[in-house]
Design a protein around this motif. Structure first.
Motif, PDB file in Angstrom:
ATOM      1  N   THR A 142       5.197  13.778   1.161  1.00 20.06           N
ATOM      2  CA  THR A 142       5.355  11.924   2.153  1.00 20.06           C
ATOM      3  C   THR A 142       5.185  10.903   1.904  1.00 20.06           C
ATOM      4  O   THR A 142       3.936  11.022   1.707  1.00 20.06           O
ATOM      5  CB  THR A 142       5.068  12.557   3.464  1.00 20.06           C
ATOM      6  N   VAL A 143       5.655  10.186   1.449  1.00 19.80           N
ATOM      7  CA  VAL A 143       5.434   9.127   0.661  1.00 19.80           C
ATOM      8  C   VAL A 143       5.788   7.519   1.962  1.00 19.80           C
ATOM      9  O   VAL A 143       6.656   6.960   2.205  1.00 19.80           O
ATOM     10  CB  VAL A 143       5.536   8.815  -0.457  1.00 19.80           C
ATOM     11  N   ASP A 144       4.631   6.971   2.575  1.00 19.08           N
ATOM     12  CA  ASP A 144       4.534   5.667   3.371  1.00 19.08           C
ATOM     13  C   ASP A 144       4.538   4.811   2.324  1.00 19.08           C
ATOM     14  O   ASP A 144       2.678   4.527   2.130  1.00 19.08           O
ATOM     15  CB  ASP A 144       3.428   6.143   4.808  1.00 19.08           C
ATOM     16  N   ILE A 169       3.577   0.979   2.530  1.00 18.27           N
ATOM     17  CA  ILE A 169       3.119   0.476   3.676  1.00 18.27           C
ATOM     18  C   ILE A 169       3.361  -1.987   3.413  1.00 18.27           C
ATOM     19  O   ILE A 169       2.778  -1.878   2.301  1.00 18.27           O
ATOM     20  CB  ILE A 169       1.112   0.107   3.912  1.00 18.27           C
ATOM     21  N   GLY A 212       1.017  -1.142   0.009  1.00 20.75           N
ATOM     22  CA  GLY A 212       0.095   0.262   0.240  1.00 20.75           C
ATOM     23  C   GLY A 212       0.498   1.016   0.075  1.00 20.75           C
ATOM     24  O   GLY A 212       2.053   1.441  -0.022  1.00 20.75           O
ATOM     25  N   VAL A 213       0.412   2.565   0.141  1.00 20.47           N
ATOM     26  CA  VAL A 213       0.800   3.825  -0.569  1.00 20.47           C
ATOM     27  C   VAL A 213       0.501   4.502  -0.050  1.00 20.47           C
ATOM     28  O   VAL A 213      -0.886   4.884  -0.245  1.00 20.47           O
ATOM     29  CB  VAL A 213       1.536   4.083  -1.249  1.00 20.47           C
ATOM     30  N   GLU A 214       0.721   5.531   0.754  1.00 25.44           N
ATOM     31  CA  GLU A 214      -0.138   6.393   1.535  1.00 25.44           C
ATOM     32  C   GLU A 214       0.667   7.989   1.490  1.00 25.44           C
ATOM     33  O   GLU A 214       1.897   7.875   1.825  1.00 25.44           O
ATOM     34  CB  GLU A 214      -0.515   6.541   3.166  1.00 25.44           C
ATOM     35  N   VAL A 215       0.194   9.268   0.435  1.00 28.94           N
ATOM     36  CA  VAL A 215       0.535   9.937   0.525  1.00 28.94           C
ATOM     37  C   VAL A 215      -0.174  11.740   1.101  1.00 28.94           C
ATOM     38  O   VAL A 215      -0.270  11.282   0.723  1.00 28.94           O
ATOM     39  CB  VAL A 215       1.274  10.443  -0.969  1.00 28.94           C
ATOM     40  N   ASP A 216       1.573  11.957   1.631  1.00 30.64           N
ATOM     41  CA  ASP A 216       0.783  13.556   2.343  1.00 30.64           C
ATOM     42  C   ASP A 216       1.123  14.533   1.801  1.00 30.64           C
ATOM     43  O   ASP A 216       2.808  14.055   1.244  1.00 30.64           O
ATOM     44  CB  ASP A 216       0.504  13.012   3.777  1.00 30.64           C
TER      45      ASP A 216
END
Length: 94
Positions: A36-38, A40, A18-22
């Motif tokens: 900021t790319v997390d 998962i 998974g990828v979360e981007v802020d």
């Protein structure tokens, strides 16, 4: 995503990635100032290979494009009797 391509070639588990981007905005001119790319990872991902995935993610072509900048051409187009006419509007470096 570059990290998934690395995992595929290294035969590492990637199902469930998974990828979360802020992002944070910046001004003058108004733009996205930082991302900021997390990433998962799947629960069964081997801890010994996490650093390699981090290195692969750092080589992402999208990341490199945003970091180095690119030329963006904005064109206006109208249709007249099925024909398209174009006019260059601007070209700006990011």
């Amino acid at each position: 995503m570059h990290a998934v391509m690395y995992c595929q070639s290294a035969r590492l588990p990637y199902e469930g990635f998974g990828v979360e981007v802020d992002f944070q905005m910046a001004k003058d001119p108004l733009r996205i100032g930082s991302l900021t790319v997390d990433i998962i990872l799947p629960p069964d991902f081997p801890e010994a290979r996490m650093e390699a995935v981090q290195r692969a993610a750092q080589q992402c072509p999208v990341k490199n494009t945003l970091k180095e900048g690119t030329i963006i051409d904005v064109k206006l187009r109208t249709s007249a009797a099925g024909k398209l006419e174009t006019a260059d509007n601007c070209a700006a470096g990011i």
